[in-house]
Design a protein around this motif. Structure first.
Motif, PDB file in Angstrom:
ATOM      1  N   VAL A   7       0.815  -1.212  -0.292  1.00  0.00           N
ATOM      2  CA  VAL A   7       0.340  -0.248  -0.006  1.00  0.00           C
ATOM      3  C   VAL A   7       0.675   1.275  -0.134  1.00  0.00           C
ATOM      4  N   PHE A   8       0.841   1.956  -0.956  1.00  0.00           N
ATOM      5  CA  PHE A   8       1.465   3.524  -0.790  1.00  0.00           C
ATOM      6  C   PHE A   8       0.698   4.209  -0.899  1.00  0.00           C
ATOM      7  N   ILE A   9       1.018   5.027   0.377  1.00  0.00           N
ATOM      8  CA  ILE A   9       0.609   6.782   0.739  1.00  0.00           C
ATOM      9  C   ILE A   9       1.245   7.871   0.264  1.00  0.00           C
ATOM     10  N   PRO A  10       1.019   8.514  -0.894  1.00  0.00           N
ATOM     11  CA  PRO A  10       1.605   9.676  -0.927  1.00  0.00           C
ATOM     12  C   PRO A  10       1.435  10.603  -0.667  1.00  0.00           C
ATOM     13  N   THR A  11       2.030  11.434   0.221  1.00  0.00           N
ATOM     14  CA  THR A  11       1.449  13.145  -0.189  1.00  0.00           C
ATOM     15  C   THR A  11       0.555  13.372  -1.352  1.00  0.00           C
ATOM     16  N   ARG A  33       5.112 -10.784  -8.265  1.00  0.00           N
ATOM     17  CA  ARG A  33       4.591 -11.093  -7.023  1.00  0.00           C
ATOM     18  C   ARG A  33       3.824  -9.995  -6.477  1.00  0.00           C
ATOM     19  N   PHE A  34       3.798  -8.644  -6.852  1.00  0.00           N
ATOM     20  CA  PHE A  34       3.624  -7.980  -5.654  1.00  0.00           C
ATOM     21  C   PHE A  34       1.688  -7.285  -6.851  1.00  0.00           C
ATOM     22  N   SER A  35       1.125  -6.482  -6.091  1.00  0.00           N
ATOM     23  CA  SER A  35       0.626  -6.053  -6.653  1.00  0.00           C
ATOM     24  C   SER A  35       0.711  -4.628  -5.676  1.00  0.00           C
ATOM     25  N   ILE A  36      -0.154  -3.450  -5.785  1.00  0.00           N
ATOM     26  CA  ILE A  36      -0.221  -1.900  -5.086  1.00  0.00           C
ATOM     27  C   ILE A  36      -1.263  -1.416  -5.268  1.00  0.00           C
ATOM     28  N   THR A  37      -1.332  -0.936  -4.279  1.00  0.00           N
ATOM     29  CA  THR A  37      -2.453   0.200  -3.410  1.00  0.00           C
ATOM     30  C   THR A  37      -2.214   1.248  -3.517  1.00  0.00           C
ATOM     31  N   VAL A  38      -2.630   2.143  -3.944  1.00  0.00           N
ATOM     32  CA  VAL A  38      -2.298   3.462  -4.225  1.00  0.00           C
ATOM     33  C   VAL A  38      -3.720   4.042  -3.267  1.00  0.00           C
ATOM     34  N   LEU A  39      -3.101   5.086  -1.583  1.00  0.00           N
ATOM     35  CA  LEU A  39      -4.477   5.730  -1.360  1.00  0.00           C
ATOM     36  C   LEU A  39      -4.352   7.095  -1.641  1.00  0.00           C
ATOM     37  N   VAL A  40      -5.622   7.299  -2.366  1.00  0.00           N
ATOM     38  CA  VAL A  40      -5.717   9.180  -2.469  1.00  0.00           C
ATOM     39  C   VAL A  40      -5.991  10.153  -1.568  1.00  0.00           C
ATOM     40  N   MET A  41      -5.767  10.733  -0.969  1.00  0.00           N
ATOM     41  CA  MET A  41      -6.018  12.398  -0.415  1.00  0.00           C
ATOM     42  C   MET A  41      -6.911  12.812  -0.966  1.00  0.00           C
ATOM     43  N   LYS A  42      -8.293  13.459  -0.932  1.00  0.00           N
ATOM     44  CA  LYS A  42      -8.607  14.500  -2.289  1.00  0.00           C
ATOM     45  C   LYS A  42      -8.227  15.178  -1.138  1.00  0.00           C
ATOM     46  N   SER A  43      -8.329  16.329  -2.382  1.00  0.00           N
ATOM     47  CA  SER A  43      -7.969  18.095  -1.619  1.00  0.00           C
ATOM     48  C   SER A  43      -8.098  18.782  -2.224  1.00  0.00           C
ATOM     49  N   SER A  44      -8.801  20.311  -2.190  1.00  0.00           N
ATOM     50  CA  SER A  44      -8.998  20.600  -2.961  1.00  0.00           C
ATOM     51  C   SER A  44      -8.357  22.083  -3.639  1.00  0.00           C
ATOM     52  N   ARG A  66      -3.294  -0.648  -8.131  1.00  0.00           N
ATOM     53  CA  ARG A  66      -5.419   0.079  -7.537  1.00  0.00           C
ATOM     54  C   ARG A  66      -5.453   1.044  -7.615  1.00  0.00           C
ATOM     55  N   PHE A  67      -5.776   2.867  -7.733  1.00  0.00           N
ATOM     56  CA  PHE A  67      -5.536   3.856  -7.268  1.00  0.00           C
ATOM     57  C   PHE A  67      -7.758   3.811  -5.964  1.00  0.00           C
ATOM     58  N   LEU A  68      -7.324   3.993  -5.185  1.00  0.00           N
ATOM     59  CA  LEU A  68      -8.120   4.180  -3.799  1.00  0.00           C
ATOM     60  C   LEU A  68      -8.861   5.337  -3.375  1.00  0.00           C
ATOM     61  N   ASP A  69     -10.207   6.366  -3.320  1.00  0.00           N
ATOM     62  CA  ASP A  69      -9.731   7.703  -3.223  1.00  0.00           C
ATOM     63  C   ASP A  69     -10.092   7.135  -1.319  1.00  0.00           C
ATOM     64  N   LEU A  70      -9.202   7.728  -0.705  1.00  0.00           N
ATOM     65  CA  LEU A  70      -9.595   7.618   0.578  1.00  0.00           C
ATOM     66  C   LEU A  70     -11.029   8.608   1.370  1.00  0.00           C
ATOM     67  N   PRO A  71     -12.003   8.584   1.761  1.00  0.00           N
ATOM     68  CA  PRO A  71     -12.927   9.097   2.712  1.00  0.00           C
ATOM     69  C   PRO A  71     -12.665  11.023   2.972  1.00  0.00           C
ATOM     70  N   LYS A  96      -5.601   9.368   9.404  1.00  0.00           N
ATOM     71  CA  LYS A  96      -4.775   7.768   9.732  1.00  0.00           C
ATOM     72  C   LYS A  96      -6.125   7.030  10.547  1.00  0.00           C
ATOM     73  N   PRO A  97      -7.587   7.566  10.922  1.00  0.00           N
ATOM     74  CA  PRO A  97      -8.447   6.631  10.682  1.00  0.00           C
ATOM     75  C   PRO A  97      -8.892   5.673   9.760  1.00  0.00           C
ATOM     76  N   GLN A  98      -9.312   6.782   8.483  1.00  0.00           N
ATOM     77  CA  GLN A  98      -9.224   6.116   7.197  1.00  0.00           C
ATOM     78  C   GLN A  98      -8.766   5.721   6.214  1.00  0.00           C
ATOM     79  N   VAL A  99      -7.210   5.794   6.627  1.00  0.00           N
ATOM     80  CA  VAL A  99      -5.847   5.218   6.019  1.00  0.00           C
ATOM     81  C   VAL A  99      -6.382   3.747   6.907  1.00  0.00           C
ATOM     82  N   LYS A 100      -6.311   3.491   8.303  1.00  0.00           N
ATOM     83  CA  LYS A 100      -6.669   2.267   8.201  1.00  0.00           C
ATOM     84  C   LYS A 100      -7.657   0.959   8.040  1.00  0.00           C
ATOM     85  N   HIS A 101      -9.247   1.657   8.128  1.00  0.00           N
ATOM     86  CA  HIS A 101     -10.770   1.054   8.208  1.00  0.00           C
ATOM     87  C   HIS A 101     -10.134   0.768   6.653  1.00  0.00           C
TER      88      HIS A 101
END
Length: 470
Positions: A7-11, A33-44, A66-71, A96-101
């Motif tokens: 799981v990749f967590i970028p700024t 042997r790997f796949s990757i999920t990138v968590l995306v923080m939505k920001s104006s 894959r890309f997943l938008d965080l709440p 942090k809570p949204q990332v863990k969930h």
């Protein structure tokens, strides 16, 4: 056996996101042997992210990512807007809570085997999430090895220097650098100890040692002093993996402009200097006019990405709607055919064009790597973040750039037309030693990522170490 899920967590900033996605592409291409999920923080405050991710997600070259938008979370309170670094750090902390969930839900709903978290340096708070989930965490540094060396040495400097760094009357000895480092080329956020920005950076630096490793977007031949120091510290710091340059060379984030590329096609080889200052770089009218006069007097052909300052702290610079209003009278008419003034430019495609012979740059690390890859020498004009340190390294440490300024921040004196004229003529010298060295380093950057190259081998070591931890 199930694939390991990283799981990749970028700024949420385009300069950080682009290089971490390139790392993801290289990893899944190298080892299935790997796949990757990138968590995306939505920001104006980072509108370009949405269109970039849409283009990447639609690309066939990103299979296994894959890309997943965080709440969405509420932005931090307005009083910390005066410090963009503290704002972004607080914004990330609030996720942090949204990332863990989201990660927990990913494991359950897709039955994946979580292998680890790869965190942008501003996301070190997510080390806690990795620990709670029982997996290793790795830092990905989008900046230079020398900047990483400053971060790793910052806790020591903190105790050695009792004054604010900006008030020091001596240069600093930082083991990642061959030369003493002047205080005023350090990033602004560390210059004053009694500040929220300094506290934040010191906390980030202290947490680096809690990770299983640090991946950095550089290569050993470019920054051998810093890379060798990391090897000497083995056992005292996590392993460091220089795996760059990680660049967007195919499937650019934006399509090249026909107007710009057609104009470049008509220019002689190595005859044009590019002026481009990154997504946050802009100048007010007095500085714009000094640049214009300097370019005119230099006699050189130029392509100038001219942007106006943003209206608020959290918006980006924009194109001038009518450049004639801010340029000297008659400038565009006099420069017709010799220069092109425009807004946004497709920097990667432009630097690769045979007409480009020099680059006036803000010295963002991605821009430096792109310029070296294409053998284009830089004239340094750093503005913010760690760019002053990058400029110092390129000019004083490595001899790979021409100095116009090593420190240019808001409130500083204008860079004069005379400085611009002198710097442009110097960097466009076709027979200079710097041009020869930059071309040579460009060849080394390509070899580093090829099979058998240093970055190729260190990426393999990272994969092996990751498998061992799993």
């Amino acid at each position: 056996m199930k694939k390991g899920e990283l799981v990749f967590i970028p700024t949420p900033a385009i300069g950080h996101l682009v290089s971490i996605v390139e790392l993801a592409k290289v990893l899944v291409h190298r080892d299935n042997r790997f796949s990757i999920t990138v968590l995306v923080m939505k920001s104006s405050f980072a509108p370009t992210i949405t269109s970039y991710i849409a283009s990447i997600a639609a690309s066939t070259s990103t299979t296994g990512i894959r890309f997943l938008d965080l709440p969405q979370v509420d932005p931090p309170s307005p009083e910390i807007l005066k410090s963009p670094e503290v704002f972004i750090s607080t914004f990330i902390e609030n996720h942090k809570p949204q990332v863990k969930h989201t990660i927990t839900n990913l494991i359950e709903s897709h039955s994946v085997r979580l292998a680890g978290l790869v965190l942008d340096l501003f996301c070190v708070t997510m080390i806690d999430v990795a620990n709670e989930l029982g997996v290793p965490s790795f830092i990905f540094s989008t900046s230079s090895a020398a900047s990483l060396g400053l971060m790793l040495h910052l806790p020591t400097l903190h105790h050695q220097i009792i004054t604010d760094f900006k008030d020091s009357d001596t240069d600093f000895i930082i083991p990642a650098f061959s030369n003493p480092v002047p205080p005023l080329v350090l990033p602004s956020v560390v210059l004053t100890k009694k500040s929220d920005e300094y506290d934040m950076f010191l906390k980030i630096a202290l947490r680096f040692k809690e990770t299983a490793g640090i991946i950095v977007n550089t290569f050993a031949d470019l920054e051998s002093k810093a890379v060798n120091w990391f090897v000497e510290l083995e056992g005292q710091i996590p392993p460091v993996y220089p795996v760059g340059p990680l660049l967007v060379l195919k499937g650019h984030t934006e399509s090249p402009s026909d107007q710009i590329m057609d104009w470049l096609d008509k220019q002689p080889p190595l005859s044009v200097i590019l002026l481009c200052f990154g997504s946050m770089g802009s100048f007010g009218v007095p500085q714009v006019r000094e640049i214009a006069l300097g370019l005119e007097r230099s006699g050189c052909r130029f392509l100038w990405s001219l942007r106006q300052p943003s209206k608020t702290e959290l918006t980006f610079p924009s194109d001038y709607t009518n450049p004639e209003e801010v340029l000297p009278d008659g400038f565009l008419e006099r420069m017709d055919g010799r220069g092109l003034v425009c807004g946004w430019v497709p920097q990667v495609a432009v630097l690769a064009h045979q007409a480009i012979g020099g680059f006036v740059s803000h010295c963002g690390w991605n821009s430096i790597l792109e310029s070296l890859w294409n053998g284009v020498p830089i004239l340094t004009w750093p503005i913010y973040a760690e760019q002053q340190l990058n400029a110092f390294e390129m000019v004083k440490e490595l001899g790979l750039a021409v100095e116009m300024r090593l420190d240019y921040r808001s409130g500083a004196d204008l860079v004069t037309a005379e400085e611009v004229e002198r710097g442009v003529r110097c960097v466009m010298d076709g027979d200079s030693e710097i041009r020869r060295k930059v071309k040579e380093m460009g060849g080394k950057s390509k070899k580093a990522v090829m099979e058998g190259g240093s970055s190729f081998s260190l990426l393999g070591r990272f994969i092996d170490d990751l498998l061992d931890k799993n």
